[in-house]
Design a protein around this motif. Structure first.
Motif, PDB file in Angstrom:
ATOM      1  N   VAL A   1       8.100  14.622   6.576  1.00  0.00           N
ATOM      2  CA  VAL A   1       7.961  13.327   5.913  1.00  0.00           C
ATOM      3  C   VAL A   1       6.709  13.356   5.054  1.00  0.00           C
ATOM      4  N   HIS A   2       6.828  12.831   3.839  1.00  0.00           N
ATOM      5  CA  HIS A   2       5.672  12.700   2.950  1.00  0.00           C
ATOM      6  C   HIS A   2       5.565  11.238   2.535  1.00  0.00           C
ATOM      7  N   VAL A   3       4.402  10.659   2.775  1.00  0.00           N
ATOM      8  CA  VAL A   3       4.133   9.269   2.407  1.00  0.00           C
ATOM      9  C   VAL A   3       3.042   9.270   1.349  1.00  0.00           C
ATOM     10  N   THR A   4       3.305   8.580   0.257  1.00  0.00           N
ATOM     11  CA  THR A   4       2.293   8.379  -0.779  1.00  0.00           C
ATOM     12  C   THR A   4       1.851   6.926  -0.674  1.00  0.00           C
ATOM     13  N   MET A   5       0.557   6.737  -0.566  1.00  0.00           N
ATOM     14  CA  MET A   5       0.042   5.379  -0.392  1.00  0.00           C
ATOM     15  C   MET A   5      -1.289   5.233  -1.106  1.00  0.00           C
ATOM     16  N   THR A   6      -1.763   4.011  -1.130  1.00  0.00           N
ATOM     17  CA  THR A   6      -3.090   3.716  -1.636  1.00  0.00           C
ATOM     18  C   THR A   6      -3.785   2.837  -0.623  1.00  0.00           C
ATOM     19  N   LEU A   7      -4.993   2.454  -0.929  1.00  0.00           N
ATOM     20  CA  LEU A   7      -5.741   1.508  -0.113  1.00  0.00           C
ATOM     21  C   LEU A   7      -6.188   0.372  -1.026  1.00  0.00           C
ATOM     22  N   THR A   8      -6.657  -0.702  -0.434  1.00  0.00           N
ATOM     23  CA  THR A   8      -7.036  -1.848  -1.252  1.00  0.00           C
ATOM     24  C   THR A   8      -8.210  -1.541  -2.168  1.00  0.00           C
ATOM     25  N   SER A   9      -9.048  -0.565  -1.776  1.00  0.00           N
ATOM     26  CA  SER A   9     -10.141  -0.123  -2.650  1.00  0.00           C
ATOM     27  C   SER A   9     -10.613   1.251  -2.188  1.00  0.00           C
ATOM     28  N   PRO A  10     -11.214   2.019  -3.089  1.00  0.00           N
ATOM     29  CA  PRO A  10     -11.738   3.326  -2.689  1.00  0.00           C
ATOM     30  C   PRO A  10     -12.814   3.235  -1.597  1.00  0.00           C
ATOM     31  N   ALA A  11     -13.459   2.092  -1.491  1.00  0.00           N
ATOM     32  CA  ALA A  11     -14.503   1.902  -0.481  1.00  0.00           C
ATOM     33  C   ALA A  11     -13.950   1.353   0.835  1.00  0.00           C
ATOM     34  N   CYS A  12     -12.657   1.329   0.983  1.00  0.00           N
ATOM     35  CA  CYS A  12     -12.025   0.786   2.190  1.00  0.00           C
ATOM     36  C   CYS A  12     -12.575   1.507   3.427  1.00  0.00           C
ATOM     37  N   PRO A  13     -13.047   0.759   4.429  1.00  0.00           N
ATOM     38  CA  PRO A  13     -13.653   1.395   5.590  1.00  0.00           C
ATOM     39  C   PRO A  13     -12.689   2.226   6.445  1.00  0.00           C
TER      40      PRO A  13
ATOM     41  N   LEU B   1       0.811  -1.214   0.000  1.00  0.00           N
ATOM     42  CA  LEU B   1       0.000   0.000   0.000  1.00  0.00           C
ATOM     43  C   LEU B   1       0.848   1.268   0.000  1.00  0.00           C
ATOM     44  N   ILE B   2       2.122   1.147   0.320  1.00  0.00           N
ATOM     45  CA  ILE B   2       3.004   2.312   0.379  1.00  0.00           C
ATOM     46  C   ILE B   2       3.747   2.435  -0.945  1.00  0.00           C
ATOM     47  N   TYR B   3       3.553   3.560  -1.610  1.00  0.00           N
ATOM     48  CA  TYR B   3       4.205   3.802  -2.891  1.00  0.00           C
ATOM     49  C   TYR B   3       5.495   4.593  -2.749  1.00  0.00           C
ATOM     50  N   ASP B   4       5.562   5.491  -1.767  1.00  0.00           N
ATOM     51  CA  ASP B   4       6.753   6.327  -1.653  1.00  0.00           C
ATOM     52  C   ASP B   4       6.849   6.912  -0.251  1.00  0.00           C
ATOM     53  N   VAL B   5       8.089   7.036   0.237  1.00  0.00           N
ATOM     54  CA  VAL B   5       8.387   7.698   1.500  1.00  0.00           C
ATOM     55  C   VAL B   5       9.501   8.693   1.209  1.00  0.00           C
ATOM     56  N   VAL B   6       9.242   9.959   1.508  1.00  0.00           N
ATOM     57  CA  VAL B   6      10.240  10.996   1.248  1.00  0.00           C
ATOM     58  C   VAL B   6      10.430  11.826   2.517  1.00  0.00           C
ATOM     59  N   PHE B   7      11.673  11.947   2.921  1.00  0.00           N
ATOM     60  CA  PHE B   7      12.042  12.842   4.016  1.00  0.00           C
ATOM     61  C   PHE B   7      12.822  13.979   3.389  1.00  0.00           C
ATOM     62  N   ASP B   8      12.381  15.208   3.623  1.00  0.00           N
ATOM     63  CA  ASP B   8      13.002  16.343   2.935  1.00  0.00           C
ATOM     64  C   ASP B   8      14.296  16.830   3.573  1.00  0.00           C
ATOM     65  N   GLY B   9      14.720  16.184   4.648  1.00  0.00           N
ATOM     66  CA  GLY B   9      15.967  16.578   5.298  1.00  0.00           C
ATOM     67  C   GLY B   9      15.786  17.666   6.340  1.00  0.00           C
ATOM     68  N   THR B  10      14.604  18.253   6.401  1.00  0.00           N
ATOM     69  CA  THR B  10      14.358  19.301   7.395  1.00  0.00           C
ATOM     70  C   THR B  10      13.068  19.033   8.159  1.00  0.00           C
ATOM     71  N   ASN B  11      12.952  17.851   8.694  1.00  0.00           N
ATOM     72  CA  ASN B  11      11.900  17.484   9.637  1.00  0.00           C
ATOM     73  C   ASN B  11      10.526  17.169   9.046  1.00  0.00           C
TER      74      ASN B  11
ATOM     75  N   ALA C   1       4.285  15.086   9.353  1.00  0.00           N
ATOM     76  CA  ALA C   1       4.115  14.003   8.386  1.00  0.00           C
ATOM     77  C   ALA C   1       2.839  14.265   7.606  1.00  0.00           C
ATOM     78  N   GLU C   2       2.909  14.021   6.321  1.00  0.00           N
ATOM     79  CA  GLU C   2       1.743  14.128   5.451  1.00  0.00           C
ATOM     80  C   GLU C   2       1.575  12.782   4.755  1.00  0.00           C
ATOM     81  N   VAL C   3       0.359  12.276   4.770  1.00  0.00           N
ATOM     82  CA  VAL C   3       0.050  11.025   4.082  1.00  0.00           C
ATOM     83  C   VAL C   3      -0.934  11.351   2.970  1.00  0.00           C
ATOM     84  N   GLU C   4      -0.498  11.097   1.759  1.00  0.00           N
ATOM     85  CA  GLU C   4      -1.322  11.350   0.580  1.00  0.00           C
ATOM     86  C   GLU C   4      -1.837  10.016   0.045  1.00  0.00           C
ATOM     87  N   VAL C   5      -3.153   9.885  -0.057  1.00  0.00           N
ATOM     88  CA  VAL C   5      -3.760   8.678  -0.609  1.00  0.00           C
ATOM     89  C   VAL C   5      -4.028   8.918  -2.085  1.00  0.00           C
ATOM     90  N   VAL C   6      -3.503   8.020  -2.912  1.00  0.00           N
ATOM     91  CA  VAL C   6      -3.687   8.108  -4.357  1.00  0.00           C
ATOM     92  C   VAL C   6      -4.340   6.813  -4.862  1.00  0.00           C
TER      93      VAL C   6
END
Length: 109
Positions: free
Chosen positions: A48-60, A36-46, A83-88
């Protein structure tokens, strides 16, 4: 808070370790091994950005899992002030994204 510089690779690994403690409650495998995790990026200055998905758009847990992940990262990774988590949805999740360990755990191998 004073901003500090950290090597991104070491922080990203710490974030991955935290992600491996997060589970979709319907599947007994962590979200990282599920693919489910597509990308983890730490910008070096505190930050974190996580790009992820879920198994389906209807995921509870679509509304609760991303904030839970954000909080765990900030609580457990000392270098992460935010930290920012972006669901794509593109690319869509499929079982092909699962690790071999996850497939074995779920009886798919």
């Amino acid at each position: 808070m004073e901003l500090k510089n950290y090597p991104p690779e070491s922080v990203e690994q710490k974030v991955v370790d935290v992600l491996k403690t997060c589970y979709d409650p319907e599947i007994p495998v962590d979200i990282y091994e599920l693919g489910l995790i597509y990308d983890v990026v730490f910008d070096g200055t505190n930050n974190v950005h996580v790009t992820m998905t879920l198994t389906s758009p209807a995921c509870p847990v679509a509304g609760t899992l991303p904030p839970e992940i954000q909080q765990k990262i900030v609580d457990k990774v000392e270098e992460a002030a935010a930290a920012e988590v972006e669901v794509v949805w593109d690319p869509p999740w499929s079982t092909d994204l699962m690790s071999d360990a996850a497939k074995l755990e779920l009886g798919m191998m």
